[in-house]
Design an enzyme around this catalytic site. Structure first.
Site, mmCIF file in Angstrom:
data_model
loop_
_atom_site.group_PDB
_atom_site.id
_atom_site.type_symbol
_atom_site.label_atom_id
_atom_site.label_comp_id
_atom_site.label_asym_id
_atom_site.label_seq_id
_atom_site.Cartn_x
_atom_site.Cartn_y
_atom_site.Cartn_z
ATOM 1 N N ASP A 39 0.823 -1.217 0.000
ATOM 2 C CA ASP A 39 0.000 0.000 0.000
ATOM 3 C C ASP A 39 0.856 1.265 0.000
ATOM 4 O OD1 ASP A 39 -2.736 -1.241 2.115
ATOM 5 O OD2 ASP A 39 -1.897 -1.891 0.181
ATOM 6 N N LEU A 89 -36.480 -10.481 -13.054
ATOM 7 C CA LEU A 89 -36.359 -11.927 -13.216
ATOM 8 C C LEU A 89 -37.595 -12.600 -12.627
ATOM 9 C CD1 LEU A 89 -32.682 -12.396 -11.972
ATOM 10 C CD2 LEU A 89 -33.494 -12.843 -14.287
ATOM 11 N N GLU A 118 -25.345 -18.162 -11.668
ATOM 12 C CA GLU A 118 -24.653 -17.021 -11.042
ATOM 13 C C GLU A 118 -25.280 -16.733 -9.676
ATOM 14 O OE1 GLU A 118 -25.335 -13.786 -13.787
ATOM 15 O OE2 GLU A 118 -24.596 -14.952 -15.503
ATOM 16 N N LYS A 120 -27.021 -14.418 -6.908
ATOM 17 C CA LYS A 120 -27.876 -13.230 -6.961
ATOM 18 C C LYS A 120 -27.490 -12.356 -5.764
ATOM 19 C CE LYS A 120 -32.646 -11.798 -7.719
ATOM 20 N NZ LYS A 120 -32.608 -10.683 -6.726
ATOM 21 N N GLU A 175 -24.631 -5.380 -10.035
ATOM 22 C CA GLU A 175 -25.157 -5.085 -8.699
ATOM 23 C C GLU A 175 -24.100 -4.361 -7.881
ATOM 24 O OE1 GLU A 175 -28.121 -6.530 -8.864
ATOM 25 O OE2 GLU A 175 -28.973 -6.203 -6.877
ATOM 26 N N LYS A 291 -29.419 -18.981 -16.034
ATOM 27 C CA LYS A 291 -29.649 -18.417 -17.372
ATOM 28 C C LYS A 291 -29.294 -19.448 -18.431
ATOM 29 C CE LYS A 291 -28.182 -13.904 -15.726
ATOM 30 N NZ LYS A 291 -27.208 -12.784 -15.776
HETATM 31 C C1 3B9 Z 1 -30.855 -11.489 -17.090
HETATM 32 C C2 3B9 Z 1 -30.965 -10.105 -16.458
HETATM 33 C C3 3B9 Z 1 -32.384 -9.587 -16.626
HETATM 34 C C4 3B9 Z 1 -29.955 -9.135 -17.127
HETATM 35 N N1 3B9 Z 1 -30.265 -8.968 -18.549
HETATM 36 C C5 3B9 Z 1 -29.471 -9.531 -19.506
HETATM 37 O O1 3B9 Z 1 -28.468 -10.180 -19.224
HETATM 38 C C6 3B9 Z 1 -29.881 -9.394 -20.932
HETATM 39 C C7 3B9 Z 1 -29.049 -9.912 -21.898
HETATM 40 C C8 3B9 Z 1 -29.439 -9.849 -23.232
HETATM 41 C C9 3B9 Z 1 -30.649 -9.261 -23.573
HETATM 42 O O2 3B9 Z 1 -31.097 -9.180 -24.876
HETATM 43 C C10 3B9 Z 1 -30.567 -10.103 -25.768
HETATM 44 C C11 3B9 Z 1 -29.755 -9.614 -26.791
HETATM 45 C C12 3B9 Z 1 -29.199 -10.527 -27.682
HETATM 46 C C13 3B9 Z 1 -29.497 -11.903 -27.564
HETATM 47 C C14 3B9 Z 1 -30.323 -12.346 -26.520
HETATM 48 C C15 3B9 Z 1 -30.853 -11.455 -25.624
HETATM 49 C C16 3B9 Z 1 -31.470 -8.724 -22.594
HETATM 50 C C17 3B9 Z 1 -31.088 -8.793 -21.260
HETATM 51 C C18 3B9 Z 1 -30.566 -10.177 -15.002
HETATM 52 C C19 3B9 Z 1 -31.276 -9.445 -14.036
HETATM 53 C C20 3B9 Z 1 -30.856 -9.485 -12.700
HETATM 54 C C21 3B9 Z 1 -29.739 -10.257 -12.365
HETATM 55 C C22 3B9 Z 1 -29.213 -10.374 -11.027
HETATM 56 N N2 3B9 Z 1 -29.794 -9.736 -10.001
HETATM 57 N N3 3B9 Z 1 -28.141 -11.135 -10.804
HETATM 58 C C23 3B9 Z 1 -27.537 -11.793 -11.817
HETATM 59 N N4 3B9 Z 1 -26.455 -12.564 -11.548
HETATM 60 N N5 3B9 Z 1 -27.982 -11.736 -13.093
HETATM 61 C C24 3B9 Z 1 -29.056 -10.970 -13.388
HETATM 62 N N6 3B9 Z 1 -29.474 -10.912 -14.681
#
Ligand code: 3B9
Length: 332
Positions: A39, A89, A118, A120, A175, A291
Protein backbone atom coordinates in the site's frame (compact mmCIF):
# COMPACT_ATOMS: atom_id res chain seq x y z
CA UNK A 1 13.10 12.83 -9.91
CA UNK A 2 11.46 15.61 -7.89
CA UNK A 3 8.55 17.16 -9.75
CA UNK A 4 9.82 20.78 -9.75
CA UNK A 5 12.93 19.80 -11.80
CA UNK A 6 10.75 18.47 -14.65
CA UNK A 7 9.94 20.25 -17.89
CA UNK A 8 6.28 20.39 -18.87
CA UNK A 9 6.77 17.61 -21.42
CA UNK A 10 8.55 15.39 -18.90
CA UNK A 11 5.77 16.08 -16.41
CA UNK A 12 3.13 15.20 -19.05
CA UNK A 13 4.85 11.89 -19.74
CA UNK A 14 5.25 11.10 -16.04
CA UNK A 15 1.59 11.94 -15.31
CA UNK A 16 0.43 9.56 -18.05
CA UNK A 17 2.77 6.87 -16.74
CA UNK A 18 1.56 7.35 -13.15
CA UNK A 19 -2.15 7.22 -14.12
CA UNK A 20 -1.55 4.00 -16.05
CA UNK A 21 0.51 2.47 -13.21
CA UNK A 22 -2.04 3.44 -10.54
CA UNK A 23 -4.87 2.07 -12.72
CA UNK A 24 -3.11 -1.29 -12.93
CA UNK A 25 -2.35 -1.40 -9.20
CA UNK A 26 -5.99 -0.45 -8.40
CA UNK A 27 -7.22 -3.21 -10.70
CA UNK A 28 -5.01 -5.76 -8.96
CA UNK A 29 -6.08 -4.58 -5.47
CA UNK A 30 -9.81 -3.83 -5.89
CA UNK A 31 -10.86 -6.09 -8.78
CA UNK A 32 -8.55 -9.12 -8.55
CA UNK A 33 -7.92 -8.84 -4.80
CA UNK A 34 -4.26 -9.64 -5.59
CA UNK A 35 -2.14 -6.49 -4.96
CA UNK A 36 1.37 -6.72 -6.46
CA UNK A 37 2.82 -3.79 -4.48
CA UNK A 38 2.53 -2.72 -0.82
CA UNK A 39 0.00 0.00 0.00
CA UNK A 40 2.74 2.49 0.86
CA UNK A 41 4.22 2.18 -2.64
CA UNK A 42 0.79 2.92 -4.12
CA UNK A 43 0.38 5.90 -1.79
CA UNK A 44 3.83 7.25 -2.81
CA UNK A 45 2.95 7.12 -6.53
CA UNK A 46 -0.46 8.68 -5.81
CA UNK A 47 1.22 11.51 -3.89
CA UNK A 48 3.67 12.12 -6.75
CA UNK A 49 0.72 12.28 -9.20
CA UNK A 50 -1.20 14.72 -6.96
CA UNK A 51 1.87 16.99 -6.71
CA UNK A 52 2.43 16.96 -10.48
CA UNK A 53 -1.27 17.69 -11.09
CA UNK A 54 -1.06 20.56 -8.63
CA UNK A 55 1.97 21.98 -10.46
CA UNK A 56 0.47 21.40 -13.91
CA UNK A 57 -3.36 21.44 -13.63
CA UNK A 58 -3.75 21.21 -17.42
CA UNK A 59 -2.29 17.70 -17.17
CA UNK A 60 -5.17 16.43 -14.99
CA UNK A 61 -6.94 13.58 -16.84
CA UNK A 62 -10.62 12.85 -16.15
CA UNK A 63 -9.71 9.22 -15.43
CA UNK A 64 -6.96 10.13 -12.97
CA UNK A 65 -7.50 8.39 -9.60
CA UNK A 66 -7.28 11.83 -8.00
CA UNK A 67 -10.53 12.76 -9.80
CA UNK A 68 -12.68 9.99 -8.30
CA UNK A 69 -14.19 12.04 -5.52
CA UNK A 70 -15.65 15.25 -6.91
CA UNK A 71 -15.76 18.20 -4.51
CA UNK A 72 -19.26 19.51 -5.11
CA UNK A 73 -22.36 18.39 -3.24
CA UNK A 74 -25.00 17.09 -5.64
CA UNK A 75 -28.25 19.05 -5.96
CA UNK A 76 -30.19 15.87 -6.68
CA UNK A 77 -30.26 12.96 -9.09
CA UNK A 78 -31.23 13.56 -12.71
CA UNK A 79 -33.69 11.04 -14.19
CA UNK A 80 -32.21 9.08 -17.10
CA UNK A 81 -34.06 6.69 -19.46
CA UNK A 82 -32.29 3.36 -20.10
CA UNK A 83 -31.32 2.56 -23.71
CA UNK A 84 -32.99 -0.83 -23.17
CA UNK A 85 -35.12 -1.72 -20.15
CA UNK A 86 -33.43 -3.25 -17.13
CA UNK A 87 -35.58 -6.34 -16.94
CA UNK A 88 -36.56 -8.20 -13.80
CA UNK A 89 -36.36 -11.93 -13.22
CA UNK A 90 -39.12 -14.47 -12.67
CA UNK A 91 -38.69 -16.22 -9.33
CA UNK A 92 -38.67 -19.86 -8.29
CA UNK A 93 -38.95 -21.01 -4.69
CA UNK A 94 -38.64 -24.78 -5.04
CA UNK A 95 -36.75 -27.42 -7.00
CA UNK A 96 -40.03 -28.41 -8.67
CA UNK A 97 -40.36 -24.88 -10.04
CA UNK A 98 -36.81 -25.09 -11.43
CA UNK A 99 -37.63 -28.37 -13.14
CA UNK A 100 -40.73 -26.76 -14.63
CA UNK A 101 -38.55 -23.85 -15.84
CA UNK A 102 -36.20 -26.32 -17.52
CA UNK A 103 -39.15 -28.02 -19.19
CA UNK A 104 -40.39 -24.68 -20.58
CA UNK A 105 -36.90 -23.85 -21.84
CA UNK A 106 -36.57 -27.23 -23.59
CA UNK A 107 -39.80 -26.41 -25.48
CA UNK A 108 -38.58 -22.92 -26.45
CA UNK A 109 -35.06 -23.61 -27.69
CA UNK A 110 -33.83 -26.11 -30.25
CA UNK A 111 -30.87 -28.41 -29.97
CA UNK A 112 -28.53 -28.74 -27.01
CA UNK A 113 -28.45 -25.97 -24.41
CA UNK A 114 -26.51 -25.29 -21.22
CA UNK A 115 -27.23 -23.24 -18.11
CA UNK A 116 -25.05 -20.46 -16.69
CA UNK A 117 -25.49 -20.21 -12.90
CA UNK A 118 -24.65 -17.02 -11.04
CA UNK A 119 -25.08 -15.75 -7.48
CA UNK A 120 -27.88 -13.23 -6.96
CA UNK A 121 -26.14 -10.46 -4.99
CA UNK A 122 -28.38 -8.59 -2.54
CA UNK A 123 -27.53 -5.05 -3.62
CA UNK A 124 -28.93 -2.60 -6.12
CA UNK A 125 -28.84 -2.89 -9.88
CA UNK A 126 -26.87 -0.34 -11.88
CA UNK A 127 -25.99 0.30 -15.51
CA UNK A 128 -22.46 1.49 -16.39
CA UNK A 129 -21.91 3.08 -19.79
CA UNK A 130 -18.44 3.33 -21.29
CA UNK A 131 -17.64 5.25 -24.46
CA UNK A 132 -14.30 4.45 -26.11
CA UNK A 133 -13.24 2.90 -22.84
CA UNK A 134 -14.14 5.77 -20.53
CA UNK A 135 -16.89 5.68 -17.91
CA UNK A 136 -19.43 8.27 -19.02
CA UNK A 137 -22.56 7.40 -17.05
CA UNK A 138 -23.84 5.27 -14.18
CA UNK A 139 -27.61 4.91 -13.70
CA UNK A 140 -29.64 3.02 -11.11
CA UNK A 141 -32.30 0.55 -12.26
CA UNK A 142 -35.11 2.78 -11.04
CA UNK A 143 -38.39 1.37 -12.37
CA UNK A 144 -36.53 -0.55 -15.07
CA UNK A 145 -37.21 2.08 -17.74
CA UNK A 146 -35.95 5.28 -16.06
CA UNK A 147 -33.25 5.42 -13.41
CA UNK A 148 -31.23 8.03 -11.50
CA UNK A 149 -27.90 9.38 -12.65
CA UNK A 150 -25.45 8.34 -9.89
CA UNK A 151 -22.25 8.83 -11.93
CA UNK A 152 -20.55 11.14 -9.42
CA UNK A 153 -21.06 8.62 -6.62
CA UNK A 154 -20.17 5.55 -8.71
CA UNK A 155 -16.87 7.20 -9.72
CA UNK A 156 -15.82 6.97 -6.06
CA UNK A 157 -16.08 3.14 -6.09
CA UNK A 158 -12.48 2.01 -6.53
CA UNK A 159 -13.32 -1.38 -8.08
CA UNK A 160 -15.12 0.40 -10.94
CA UNK A 161 -12.51 1.46 -13.56
CA UNK A 162 -12.75 5.01 -14.92
CA UNK A 163 -11.03 3.67 -18.05
CA UNK A 164 -11.30 0.12 -19.48
CA UNK A 165 -8.29 -1.94 -20.54
CA UNK A 166 -9.67 -1.79 -24.07
CA UNK A 167 -11.20 1.42 -25.44
CA UNK A 168 -14.59 -0.18 -26.13
CA UNK A 169 -18.03 1.36 -26.18
CA UNK A 170 -20.31 -0.84 -24.11
CA UNK A 171 -22.89 -0.94 -21.35
CA UNK A 172 -22.33 -3.29 -18.42
CA UNK A 173 -25.02 -3.99 -15.83
CA UNK A 174 -24.64 -5.44 -12.41
CA UNK A 175 -25.16 -5.08 -8.70
CA UNK A 176 -23.58 -2.53 -6.37
CA UNK A 177 -23.36 -3.91 -2.84
CA UNK A 178 -21.86 -3.30 0.58
CA UNK A 179 -19.70 -6.17 1.95
CA UNK A 180 -21.00 -7.65 5.23
CA UNK A 181 -17.91 -6.46 7.14
CA UNK A 182 -18.34 -2.85 5.96
CA UNK A 183 -22.04 -2.98 6.86
CA UNK A 184 -21.27 -4.11 10.43
CA UNK A 185 -18.57 -1.42 10.89
CA UNK A 186 -20.84 1.28 9.44
CA UNK A 187 -23.72 0.42 11.78
CA UNK A 188 -21.40 0.32 14.80
CA UNK A 189 -20.20 3.83 13.89
CA UNK A 190 -23.75 5.11 13.33
CA UNK A 191 -24.85 3.66 16.63
CA UNK A 192 -21.97 5.38 18.43
CA UNK A 193 -22.99 8.64 16.80
CA UNK A 194 -26.63 8.15 17.76
CA UNK A 195 -27.70 7.80 14.13
CA UNK A 196 -30.28 5.33 12.83
CA UNK A 197 -28.65 2.05 11.76
CA UNK A 198 -29.31 0.44 8.36
CA UNK A 199 -31.54 -2.66 8.41
CA UNK A 200 -29.37 -4.67 6.00
CA UNK A 201 -26.44 -4.28 3.57
CA UNK A 202 -28.80 -3.68 0.65
CA UNK A 203 -30.41 -0.69 2.32
CA UNK A 204 -26.98 0.57 3.37
CA UNK A 205 -25.74 0.34 -0.24
CA UNK A 206 -28.86 2.07 -1.60
CA UNK A 207 -28.68 4.83 1.02
CA UNK A 208 -24.98 5.31 0.31
CA UNK A 209 -25.38 5.44 -3.46
CA UNK A 210 -28.21 7.97 -3.14
CA UNK A 211 -26.26 10.25 -0.82
CA UNK A 212 -25.85 13.76 -2.19
CA UNK A 213 -22.25 13.96 -0.98
CA UNK A 214 -19.76 11.85 -3.01
CA UNK A 215 -17.32 12.09 -0.08
CA UNK A 216 -19.80 10.06 2.00
CA UNK A 217 -20.17 7.47 -0.78
CA UNK A 218 -16.37 7.26 -1.04
CA UNK A 219 -16.11 6.51 2.69
CA UNK A 220 -18.54 3.57 2.66
CA UNK A 221 -16.55 0.87 0.80
CA UNK A 222 -19.18 -0.05 -1.80
CA UNK A 223 -18.30 -2.72 -4.35
CA UNK A 224 -19.75 -4.15 -7.56
CA UNK A 225 -20.27 -7.39 -9.52
CA UNK A 226 -21.27 -6.99 -13.18
CA UNK A 227 -23.38 -9.67 -14.82
CA UNK A 228 -24.43 -8.49 -18.25
CA UNK A 229 -22.95 -6.81 -21.26
CA UNK A 230 -24.89 -4.87 -23.87
CA UNK A 231 -22.21 -4.36 -26.42
CA UNK A 232 -21.93 -2.61 -29.71
CA UNK A 233 -21.70 -5.16 -32.52
CA UNK A 234 -17.87 -4.90 -32.44
CA UNK A 235 -17.77 -7.36 -29.56
CA UNK A 236 -18.65 -10.93 -30.49
CA UNK A 237 -19.55 -13.33 -27.73
CA UNK A 238 -21.95 -16.26 -28.14
CA UNK A 239 -22.60 -17.27 -24.54
CA UNK A 240 -23.24 -15.62 -21.18
CA UNK A 241 -20.04 -17.23 -19.91
CA UNK A 242 -18.02 -15.61 -22.71
CA UNK A 243 -19.71 -12.28 -21.99
CA UNK A 244 -18.59 -12.35 -18.35
CA UNK A 245 -15.07 -13.44 -19.34
CA UNK A 246 -14.96 -10.45 -21.66
CA UNK A 247 -16.00 -8.16 -18.80
CA UNK A 248 -13.06 -9.58 -16.82
CA UNK A 249 -10.73 -8.98 -19.76
CA UNK A 250 -11.58 -5.29 -20.07
CA UNK A 251 -11.14 -4.74 -16.31
CA UNK A 252 -14.73 -4.97 -15.04
CA UNK A 253 -15.37 -6.95 -11.84
CA UNK A 254 -17.50 -10.11 -12.05
CA UNK A 255 -18.40 -12.70 -9.45
CA UNK A 256 -16.17 -15.78 -9.62
CA UNK A 257 -18.77 -18.19 -8.17
CA UNK A 258 -20.25 -18.98 -11.58
CA UNK A 259 -20.54 -22.26 -13.48
CA UNK A 260 -21.93 -23.75 -16.67
CA UNK A 261 -24.01 -26.93 -16.44
CA UNK A 262 -25.64 -29.08 -19.08
CA UNK A 263 -28.39 -30.54 -16.88
CA UNK A 264 -30.95 -29.11 -14.49
CA UNK A 265 -29.95 -31.72 -11.90
CA UNK A 266 -26.44 -30.21 -11.79
CA UNK A 267 -28.09 -26.78 -11.42
CA UNK A 268 -30.10 -28.09 -8.46
CA UNK A 269 -26.87 -29.32 -6.84
CA UNK A 270 -25.26 -25.89 -7.36
CA UNK A 271 -28.29 -24.23 -5.73
CA UNK A 272 -28.05 -26.52 -2.71
CA UNK A 273 -24.28 -25.99 -2.48
CA UNK A 274 -24.68 -22.22 -2.24
CA UNK A 275 -27.59 -22.40 0.15
CA UNK A 276 -25.03 -24.02 2.46
CA UNK A 277 -22.16 -21.66 1.56
CA UNK A 278 -24.30 -18.50 1.81
CA UNK A 279 -23.38 -17.60 5.39
CA UNK A 280 -19.66 -17.88 4.62
CA UNK A 281 -19.67 -15.40 1.71
CA UNK A 282 -18.31 -11.87 2.41
CA UNK A 283 -21.44 -10.37 0.82
CA UNK A 284 -25.16 -11.13 1.08
CA UNK A 285 -26.93 -13.11 -1.64
CA UNK A 286 -30.67 -13.71 -1.90
CA UNK A 287 -30.56 -16.53 -4.42
CA UNK A 288 -29.09 -18.04 -7.55
CA UNK A 289 -29.75 -16.80 -11.10
CA UNK A 290 -29.98 -19.51 -13.74
CA UNK A 291 -29.65 -18.42 -17.37
CA UNK A 292 -29.64 -20.25 -20.67
CA UNK A 293 -25.99 -19.85 -21.64
CA UNK A 294 -26.15 -19.63 -25.46
CA UNK A 295 -27.20 -16.19 -26.72
CA UNK A 296 -28.94 -17.66 -29.77
CA UNK A 297 -31.03 -19.82 -27.45
CA UNK A 298 -31.78 -16.74 -25.32
CA UNK A 299 -33.04 -15.05 -28.46
CA UNK A 300 -35.20 -18.07 -29.36
CA UNK A 301 -36.70 -18.17 -25.87
CA UNK A 302 -37.38 -14.43 -25.89
CA UNK A 303 -39.02 -12.34 -23.20
CA UNK A 304 -42.33 -11.85 -21.41
CA UNK A 305 -43.42 -8.22 -20.86
CA UNK A 306 -41.14 -7.83 -17.87
CA UNK A 307 -38.64 -10.67 -17.80
CA UNK A 308 -36.57 -12.99 -20.01
CA UNK A 309 -38.02 -16.49 -20.57
CA UNK A 310 -34.45 -17.81 -20.56
CA UNK A 311 -33.60 -16.86 -16.97
CA UNK A 312 -35.00 -17.44 -13.49
CA UNK A 313 -33.99 -16.51 -9.96
CA UNK A 314 -34.13 -19.26 -7.33
CA UNK A 315 -34.79 -17.31 -4.14
CA UNK A 316 -33.37 -18.43 -0.81
CA UNK A 317 -35.53 -18.02 2.29
CA UNK A 318 -34.69 -14.78 4.15
CA UNK A 319 -31.64 -15.38 6.35
CA UNK A 320 -32.67 -16.19 9.94
CA UNK A 321 -33.38 -12.87 11.63
CA UNK A 322 -30.29 -11.91 13.57
CA UNK A 323 -31.53 -11.13 17.03
CA UNK A 324 -28.88 -9.26 18.92
CA UNK A 325 -29.56 -9.69 22.63
CA UNK A 326 -28.08 -6.66 24.30
CA UNK A 327 -26.10 -7.16 27.47
CA UNK A 328 -28.81 -6.67 29.97
CA UNK A 329 -27.53 -4.70 32.94
CA UNK A 330 -29.31 -6.18 35.89
CA UNK A 331 -29.82 -3.61 38.60
CA UNK A 332 -28.97 -5.31 41.88
C1 3B9 B 1 -30.86 -11.49 -17.09
C2 3B9 B 1 -30.96 -10.10 -16.46
C3 3B9 B 1 -32.38 -9.59 -16.63
C4 3B9 B 1 -29.96 -9.13 -17.13
N1 3B9 B 1 -30.27 -8.97 -18.55
C5 3B9 B 1 -29.47 -9.53 -19.51
O1 3B9 B 1 -28.47 -10.18 -19.22
C6 3B9 B 1 -29.88 -9.39 -20.93
C7 3B9 B 1 -29.05 -9.91 -21.90
C8 3B9 B 1 -29.44 -9.85 -23.23
C9 3B9 B 1 -30.65 -9.26 -23.57
O2 3B9 B 1 -31.10 -9.18 -24.88
C10 3B9 B 1 -30.57 -10.10 -25.77
C11 3B9 B 1 -29.75 -9.61 -26.79
C12 3B9 B 1 -29.20 -10.53 -27.68
C13 3B9 B 1 -29.50 -11.90 -27.56
C14 3B9 B 1 -30.32 -12.35 -26.52
C15 3B9 B 1 -30.85 -11.45 -25.62
C16 3B9 B 1 -31.47 -8.72 -22.59
C17 3B9 B 1 -31.09 -8.79 -21.26
C18 3B9 B 1 -30.57 -10.18 -15.00
C19 3B9 B 1 -31.28 -9.45 -14.04
C20 3B9 B 1 -30.86 -9.48 -12.70
C21 3B9 B 1 -29.74 -10.26 -12.36
C22 3B9 B 1 -29.21 -10.37 -11.03
N2 3B9 B 1 -29.79 -9.74 -10.00
N3 3B9 B 1 -28.14 -11.14 -10.80
C23 3B9 B 1 -27.54 -11.79 -11.82
N4 3B9 B 1 -26.46 -12.56 -11.55
N5 3B9 B 1 -27.98 -11.74 -13.09
C24 3B9 B 1 -29.06 -10.97 -13.39
N6 3B9 B 1 -29.47 -10.91 -14.68
Amino acid sequence: MASFEMSFDEAKERVEELVSLLDQYSHEYYVLDQPSIPDEDYDKLYKELSELEELYPTLIQNNSPTQRVGGALLEGFEKVPHDSPMLSLDNAFSEEELIAFDHRVSQLVSGPYTYHCELKIDGLAVSLKYEEGRLVQAVTRGDGTVGENVTANVRTIKSIPLKLKELLTLEARGEIYMPKSSFIKLNEKREEQGEAVFANPRNAAAGTLRNLDPQVTASRNLNVFLYSLNASSKISVSTQDEALNLLDKVGLRTNPERQVFSSISDVLAFVEEYQEKRATLPYEIDGIVIKVNELDNQQKAGFTVKAPRWAIAFKFPAEEAKTVIRDIEWSV
